[in-house]
Motif scaffolding. Structure first.
Motif, short mmCIF file in Angstrom:
data_model
loop_
_atom_site.label_atom_id
_atom_site.label_comp_id
_atom_site.label_asym_id
_atom_site.label_seq_id
_atom_site.Cartn_x
_atom_site.Cartn_y
_atom_site.Cartn_z
N ASP A 246 0.82 -1.21 0.00
CA ASP A 246 0.00 0.00 0.00
C ASP A 246 0.85 1.26 0.00
O ASP A 246 0.50 2.27 -0.63
CB ASP A 246 -0.93 0.01 1.22
CG ASP A 246 -2.06 -1.01 1.11
OD1 ASP A 246 -2.40 -1.37 -0.03
OD2 ASP A 246 -2.58 -1.43 2.15
N ALA A 247 1.98 1.21 0.72
CA ALA A 247 2.89 2.35 0.76
C ALA A 247 3.46 2.62 -0.63
O ALA A 247 3.59 3.78 -1.06
CB ALA A 247 4.02 2.10 1.76
N ALA A 248 3.81 1.54 -1.35
CA ALA A 248 4.34 1.70 -2.70
C ALA A 248 3.29 2.27 -3.64
O ALA A 248 3.57 3.14 -4.48
CB ALA A 248 4.85 0.36 -3.22
N LEU A 249 2.03 1.81 -3.50
CA LEU A 249 0.95 2.35 -4.31
C LEU A 249 0.74 3.84 -4.03
O LEU A 249 0.53 4.64 -4.95
CB LEU A 249 -0.35 1.60 -4.02
CG LEU A 249 -0.61 0.30 -4.79
CD1 LEU A 249 -1.88 -0.36 -4.29
CD2 LEU A 249 -0.69 0.57 -6.29
N ALA A 250 0.77 4.21 -2.76
CA ALA A 250 0.62 5.63 -2.39
C ALA A 250 1.74 6.47 -2.98
O ALA A 250 1.51 7.58 -3.48
CB ALA A 250 0.59 5.77 -0.87
N LEU A 251 2.97 5.92 -2.93
CA LEU A 251 4.11 6.65 -3.48
C LEU A 251 3.98 6.83 -4.98
O LEU A 251 4.29 7.90 -5.52
CB LEU A 251 5.41 5.91 -3.13
CG LEU A 251 6.69 6.73 -3.28
CD1 LEU A 251 6.77 7.78 -2.16
CD2 LEU A 251 7.91 5.83 -3.21
N LYS A 252 3.50 5.77 -5.66
CA LYS A 252 3.29 5.87 -7.11
C LYS A 252 2.22 6.94 -7.42
O LYS A 252 2.34 7.68 -8.40
CB LYS A 252 2.83 4.52 -7.66
CG LYS A 252 3.93 3.46 -7.70
CD LYS A 252 4.87 3.68 -8.86
CE LYS A 252 5.82 2.51 -9.02
NZ LYS A 252 6.74 2.69 -10.15
N TRP A 253 1.17 7.00 -6.61
CA TRP A 253 0.12 8.00 -6.81
C TRP A 253 0.70 9.40 -6.65
O TRP A 253 0.36 10.32 -7.42
CB TRP A 253 -0.99 7.77 -5.79
CG TRP A 253 -2.27 8.50 -6.05
CD1 TRP A 253 -3.38 8.02 -6.68
CD2 TRP A 253 -2.59 9.84 -5.67
NE1 TRP A 253 -4.37 8.98 -6.72
CE2 TRP A 253 -3.91 10.12 -6.11
CE3 TRP A 253 -1.90 10.86 -5.00
CZ2 TRP A 253 -4.54 11.33 -5.90
CZ3 TRP A 253 -2.52 12.09 -4.79
CH2 TRP A 253 -3.83 12.31 -5.23
N ARG A 257 3.89 7.29 -11.78
CA ARG A 257 4.03 5.86 -12.05
C ARG A 257 5.46 5.47 -12.39
O ARG A 257 5.87 4.32 -12.19
CB ARG A 257 3.10 5.49 -13.20
CG ARG A 257 3.09 4.00 -13.51
CD ARG A 257 1.92 3.62 -14.39
NE ARG A 257 1.86 2.17 -14.57
CZ ARG A 257 0.85 1.53 -15.13
NH1 ARG A 257 -0.21 2.22 -15.55
NH2 ARG A 257 0.86 0.22 -15.27
N TYR A 258 6.25 6.42 -12.91
CA TYR A 258 7.60 6.09 -13.36
C TYR A 258 8.68 6.46 -12.35
O TYR A 258 9.85 6.56 -12.68
CB TYR A 258 7.88 6.77 -14.70
CG TYR A 258 6.94 6.29 -15.78
CD1 TYR A 258 7.09 5.04 -16.36
CD2 TYR A 258 5.88 7.10 -16.21
CE1 TYR A 258 6.20 4.59 -17.34
CE2 TYR A 258 4.99 6.66 -17.18
CZ TYR A 258 5.16 5.41 -17.74
OH TYR A 258 4.29 4.95 -18.70
N CYS A 259 8.28 6.67 -11.09
CA CYS A 259 9.28 6.95 -10.06
C CYS A 259 9.97 5.66 -9.62
O CYS A 259 9.46 4.55 -9.86
CB CYS A 259 8.63 7.62 -8.84
SG CYS A 259 7.60 6.52 -7.85
N ASP A 260 11.12 5.79 -8.99
CA ASP A 260 11.84 4.62 -8.46
C ASP A 260 11.32 4.34 -7.06
O ASP A 260 11.93 4.73 -6.06
CB ASP A 260 13.35 4.91 -8.45
CG ASP A 260 14.17 3.70 -8.02
OD1 ASP A 260 13.56 2.63 -7.74
OD2 ASP A 260 15.41 3.81 -7.94
N SER A 261 10.18 3.66 -6.98
CA SER A 261 9.55 3.45 -5.69
C SER A 261 10.35 2.50 -4.81
O SER A 261 10.29 2.59 -3.58
CB SER A 261 8.12 2.91 -5.88
OG SER A 261 8.14 1.64 -6.47
#
Length: 498
Positions: A246-253, A257-261
């Motif tokens: 969920d944390a990775a999804l929040a970070l992508k939001w 989408r193309y960040c280095d999560s």
């Protein structure tokens, strides 16, 4: 895909956890080509702007008494009633009742700040903002339909509770969603939108009745509640709860989408791991880094209020008149509001270039000089000397004071409050810091009138000048520049490891 070993020894991808419902969500996959990796700042600004509608709501609450009190405290037997609402309102307040209407907000804010940190750790920053927005909405409804001072008291107190709460949760949320390169700019957004709320009330309040103004104020927290529905929880909070996917999804939001999560999530996880997990209130006082950060945060908030900002605003109309101005008091208020907004916006551009420390020193230095000159002016004026030839001087001093406050001590204490603490201690530390801020607001507001009577205007302004001089020395010697520094680097400095 990058792998990590959990405390239990099993291996998981950085963006996945066993049995997570979103473990195979395609959004979580990072670009394999480093040339494709890029961060988007758009949604970070959007999310910060939405939660800072709480700052707009707080600004409208703070400024509300300025145009409203003259409307609901007019003597109905006066021969010349020019107030637009004086002939229709059935609510007329005594001087003592006006004092309570003004001060109850600060009392509510003081009491609302403390539990917010605990609530934010229990249910999350996002849900805390939504829950604490409800008193805002109920309070404005109560005020709109108020037919007695008691209902006004209730409304102002509840507005104070929400205001104090958002002073805690909004800076926390922003500091936990922002990447380092724009953390400073986003951190100034709270103070910027606070001044926008103040300006809106000054402008609208000059032309409408107090019930219409209150109805307008109600729309702000309603918009805030709707906006919060669409925002994600902060990645830091989700990681603290073990919800890595969920944390990775929040970070992508938030970052695109193309960040280095993977790297970002691992950095956040390292910060959480180094903080040692769940912390208690006593850790704020026994942990060297935490205690030093708490002292810095509290003193910056103390200096913010003991700059005399409310005193200078109180003297806006007399200073304009001293300069020979015949401007309407409402116009004076609007001018002050515009200056605050424009210069706080300027601060958001300067803060990642000049840095926090330099702007604080510049701010307190110029405010020291401005307050000292204002004190000297009133000393001469009250001493019977002819000051007509320098009537422009206090106006210049007030302008310089407002400008430099707006670029330094206005927004930066709120920003740094969110930067100085580890995730496990941030909620409690920020709550205590905000309580110090609102206690200082209450003390300065309540004591200012008696200071003018017992000390005189000159010594009152000189007192605030001394406070700002001390602030300059303190920041120069004791405060770290946090621009561009990660949480780990800040903690190393606070621990004494430069």
């Amino acid at each position: 895909m990058e792998k990590m070993t959990t405390n239990g020894g099993s291996e998981k991808t950085v963006n996945q956890e066993e049995n997570e419902h979103n473990s195979h969500n395609s959004v979580l996959y990072d670009p394999l080509n480093d040339n494709v990796v890029r961060n988007s700042k758009t949604m970070q600004y959007f999310a910060a702007s939405v939660i800072c509608l709480g700052a707009v709501a707080a600004g409208t609450a703070l400024a509300w008494t300025s145009p409203v009190l003259p409307q609901i405290s007019i003597d109905p037997t006066a021969e010349n009633i020019t107030n637009i609402n004086a002939t229709t309102t059935s609510l007329l307040l005594t001087v003592d009742q006006q004092t309570w209407v003004s001060s109850l907000l600060a009392i509510g804010a003081f009491l609302g700040a403390l539990p917010t940190g605990y609530i934010a750790d229990a249910i999350g920053r996002r849900y805390t903002a939504m829950v604490m927005d409800i008193p805002f909405i109920l309070a404005w409804i109560a005020i709109i339909f108020a037919k007695s001072a008691g209902l006004l008291y209730f409304g102002r107190f509840m507005i104070g509770v929400s205001t104090g709460s958002f002073c805690v949760v909004a800076p926390m949320y922003i500091s936990e969603i922002a990447e380092i390169s724009i953390r400073g700019s986003l951190g100034t957004l709270f103070q910027l939108l606070l001044t926008v709320g103040i300006l809106l009330v000054y402008v609208i309040g000059a032309y409408v009745s107090w019930t219409t103004l209150s109805t307008f104020c109600l729309f702000v927290p309603i918009a805030l509640f709707i906006g919060m529905i669409f925002l994600p929880e902060t990645p830091t909070y989700l990681l603290k709860k073990g919800r890595r996917g969920d944390a990775a999804l929040a970070l992508k939001w938030l970052w695109g989408r193309y960040c280095d999560s993977r790297s970002a999530i691992q950095t956040l996880q390292n910060d959480i791991d180094q903080s040692g997990g769940k912390a208690s209130l006593m850790d704020l006082f026994t942990n060297r880094a935490a205690f030093k950060g708490l002292v810095i945060s509290m003193l910056l908030m103390f200096f913010q209020q003991f700059s005399g900002i409310n005193a200078v605003i109180f003297y806006t109309v007399p200073i304009f008149k001293s300069a020979g101005s015949t401007l309407d008091p409402f116009i004076c208020s609007i001018i002050v509001g515009v200056v605050q907004v424009v210069m706080t916006l300027t601060s958001s551009f300067l803060i990642e270039r000049a840095g926090r420390k330099m702007l604080l020193i510049f701010s307190s230095t110029v405010m020291t000089i401005s307050l000292a000159i204002l004190g000297a002016y009133f000393n001469m004026k009250e001493g019977g000397k002819d000051v007509s030839s320098i009537g422009w001087l206090p106006l210049l001093c007030m302008a310089m004071f407002m400008i430099t406050f707006a670029v330094g001590y206005g927004p930066i204490p709120w920003l740094m409050m969110g930067e100085l603490f580890t995730p496990d201690l941030k909620a409690t530390a920020v709550s205590l810091t905000v309580m110090v801020n609102w206690f200082s607001v209450f003390v300065v507001t309540k004591s200012f009138g008696s200071m003018i009577v017992s000390l005189g205007s000159d010594f009152t302004f000189w007192f605030f000048a001394v406070c700002m001089f001390i602030a300059t020395i303190y920041v120069a010697l004791m405060v770290l520049e946090t621009k561009g520094k990660s949480s780990a680097q800040i903690q190393l400095w606070l621990n004494g490891d430069r």
